[in-house]
Design a protein around this motif. Structure first.
Motif, PDB file in Angstrom:
ATOM      1  N   LEU A  30       0.840  -1.191   0.000  1.00  0.00           N
ATOM      2  CA  LEU A  30       0.000   0.000   0.000  1.00  0.00           C
ATOM      3  C   LEU A  30       0.878   1.245   0.000  1.00  0.00           C
ATOM      4  CD1 LEU A  30      -2.781  -1.019   2.537  1.00  0.00           C
ATOM      5  CD2 LEU A  30      -2.609  -1.507   0.092  1.00  0.00           C
ATOM      6  N   GLU A  31       0.381   2.314  -0.610  1.00  0.00           N
ATOM      7  CA  GLU A  31       1.158   3.546  -0.745  1.00  0.00           C
ATOM      8  C   GLU A  31       0.927   4.467   0.448  1.00  0.00           C
ATOM      9  OE1 GLU A  31       1.218   7.620  -3.413  1.00  0.00           O
ATOM     10  OE2 GLU A  31      -0.190   6.026  -3.925  1.00  0.00           O
ATOM     11  N   LEU A  32       2.001   4.809   1.152  1.00  0.00           N
ATOM     12  CA  LEU A  32       1.937   5.789   2.233  1.00  0.00           C
ATOM     13  C   LEU A  32       1.843   7.163   1.586  1.00  0.00           C
ATOM     14  CD1 LEU A  32       2.216   6.460   5.283  1.00  0.00           C
ATOM     15  CD2 LEU A  32       4.684   6.556   4.897  1.00  0.00           C
ATOM     16  N   PHE A  42      -1.460   7.341   6.765  1.00  0.00           N
ATOM     17  CA  PHE A  42      -2.529   7.048   5.823  1.00  0.00           C
ATOM     18  C   PHE A  42      -1.936   6.305   4.625  1.00  0.00           C
ATOM     19  CE2 PHE A  42      -4.061  10.298   8.486  1.00  0.00           C
ATOM     20  CZ  PHE A  42      -5.435  10.383   8.377  1.00  0.00           C
ATOM     21  N   LEU A  43      -2.504   5.125   4.336  1.00  0.00           N
ATOM     22  CA  LEU A  43      -2.022   4.309   3.226  1.00  0.00           C
ATOM     23  C   LEU A  43      -3.145   4.131   2.206  1.00  0.00           C
ATOM     24  CD1 LEU A  43      -0.732   2.568   6.064  1.00  0.00           C
ATOM     25  CD2 LEU A  43       0.826   2.341   4.144  1.00  0.00           C
ATOM     26  N   ARG A  44      -2.850   4.441   0.953  1.00  0.00           N
ATOM     27  CA  ARG A  44      -3.835   4.339  -0.133  1.00  0.00           C
ATOM     28  C   ARG A  44      -4.037   2.877  -0.512  1.00  0.00           C
ATOM     29  NH1 ARG A  44      -4.700   8.548  -3.517  1.00  0.00           N
ATOM     30  NH2 ARG A  44      -2.644   9.336  -2.952  1.00  0.00           N
ATOM     31  N   VAL A  45      -5.307   2.503  -0.698  1.00  0.00           N
ATOM     32  CA  VAL A  45      -5.674   1.148  -1.109  1.00  0.00           C
ATOM     33  C   VAL A  45      -6.209   1.219  -2.532  1.00  0.00           C
ATOM     34  CG1 VAL A  45      -7.105  -0.868  -0.613  1.00  0.00           C
ATOM     35  CG2 VAL A  45      -6.269   0.552   1.271  1.00  0.00           C
ATOM     36  N   GLY A  46      -5.401   0.868  -3.519  1.00  0.00           N
ATOM     37  CA  GLY A  46      -5.831   0.847  -4.908  1.00  0.00           C
ATOM     38  C   GLY A  46      -6.019   2.235  -5.496  1.00  0.00           C
ATOM     39  N   GLU A  47      -6.515   2.257  -6.714  1.00  0.00           N
ATOM     40  CA  GLU A  47      -6.757   3.493  -7.454  1.00  0.00           C
ATOM     41  C   GLU A  47      -8.250   3.664  -7.663  1.00  0.00           C
ATOM     42  OE1 GLU A  47      -4.439   5.724  -8.406  1.00  0.00           O
ATOM     43  OE2 GLU A  47      -2.946   4.469  -7.413  1.00  0.00           O
ATOM     44  N   PRO A  52      -9.685   8.813  -1.871  1.00  0.00           N
ATOM     45  CA  PRO A  52      -9.008   7.517  -1.947  1.00  0.00           C
ATOM     46  C   PRO A  52      -9.420   6.577  -0.821  1.00  0.00           C
ATOM     47  CG  PRO A  52      -7.501   9.192  -1.144  1.00  0.00           C
ATOM     48  CD  PRO A  52      -8.775   9.898  -1.527  1.00  0.00           C
ATOM     49  N   ALA A  53      -9.558   5.302  -1.142  1.00  0.00           N
ATOM     50  CA  ALA A  53      -9.755   4.287  -0.110  1.00  0.00           C
ATOM     51  C   ALA A  53      -8.441   4.167   0.646  1.00  0.00           C
ATOM     52  CB  ALA A  53     -10.147   2.959  -0.742  1.00  0.00           C
ATOM     53  N   GLN A  54      -8.524   4.038   1.972  1.00  0.00           N
ATOM     54  CA  GLN A  54      -7.302   4.069   2.757  1.00  0.00           C
ATOM     55  C   GLN A  54      -7.411   3.266   4.043  1.00  0.00           C
ATOM     56  OE1 GLN A  54      -6.992   8.349   4.069  1.00  0.00           O
ATOM     57  NE2 GLN A  54      -8.901   8.390   2.943  1.00  0.00           N
ATOM     58  N   GLU A  81      -8.835  -6.520  -2.120  1.00  0.00           N
ATOM     59  CA  GLU A  81      -8.995  -7.242  -3.379  1.00  0.00           C
ATOM     60  C   GLU A  81      -7.731  -7.154  -4.222  1.00  0.00           C
ATOM     61  OE1 GLU A  81     -11.891  -7.340  -7.310  1.00  0.00           O
ATOM     62  OE2 GLU A  81     -11.944  -5.618  -5.979  1.00  0.00           O
ATOM     63  N   VAL A  82      -7.395  -8.277  -4.857  1.00  0.00           N
ATOM     64  CA  VAL A  82      -6.327  -8.299  -5.858  1.00  0.00           C
ATOM     65  C   VAL A  82      -6.906  -8.828  -7.161  1.00  0.00           C
ATOM     66  CG1 VAL A  82      -4.479  -8.601  -4.150  1.00  0.00           C
ATOM     67  CG2 VAL A  82      -5.495 -10.604  -5.217  1.00  0.00           C
TER      68      VAL A  82
END
Length: 131
Positions: A30-32, A42-47, A52-54, A81-82
């Motif tokens: 996940l992107e910090l 805060f970590l971004r979950v997907g695009e 953003p979902a986080q 989800e992947v």
């Protein structure tokens, strides 16, 4: 019709921020994206478009720093989800990192899933729709 259109965040209390960041950022990828001076991460979950979902990691206060027993957790699990083509490689990658993976089935959706625990004992589900 309800105006809610998606889940924005899950906030988790964590005992050790660096261990939790290593799990969510490094192991799960996940992107910090929060400013470094914030105590919460805060970590971004997907695009996606919009907010953003986080997943938000918040340091646990000193008086409640003991790890929660599974029976006493407030969170049952969170699901991520992947893509179908990444499911098996993600399972193998996480197992190679030393995480104990458990199989799982959904009670009514046609999905594949496995589970692992984060450093604070919160269960994380990795799920995909079969190709």
């Amino acid at each position: 019709m309800a105006a809610v259109r998606g889940l924005v965040e899950v906030v988790l209390l964590v005992n050790d921020m660096e261990r939790s960041l290593a799990f969510y950022r490094d192991a799960l990828g996940l992107e910090l994206f929060s400013p470094p001076e914030l105590p919460g991460k805060f970590l971004r979950v997907g695009e996606r478009d919009g907010v953003p979902a986080q997943i938000v990691l918040v340091p646990r206060r000193g008086d409640d720093a003991a790890p929660a027993e599974k029976a006493q957790r407030n969170l049952h699990h969170l699901g991520l989800e992947v893509a179908p083509e990444a499911f098996e490689s993600e399972r193998a990658r996480l197992a190679a990192l030393g995480y104990e993976l458990r199989p799982g089935t959904h009670p009514f959706l046609d999905v594949e899933a496995f589970y692992l625990d984060d450093p604070d004992g919160n269960e994380v589900e990795i799920v995909t729709r079969p190709a």
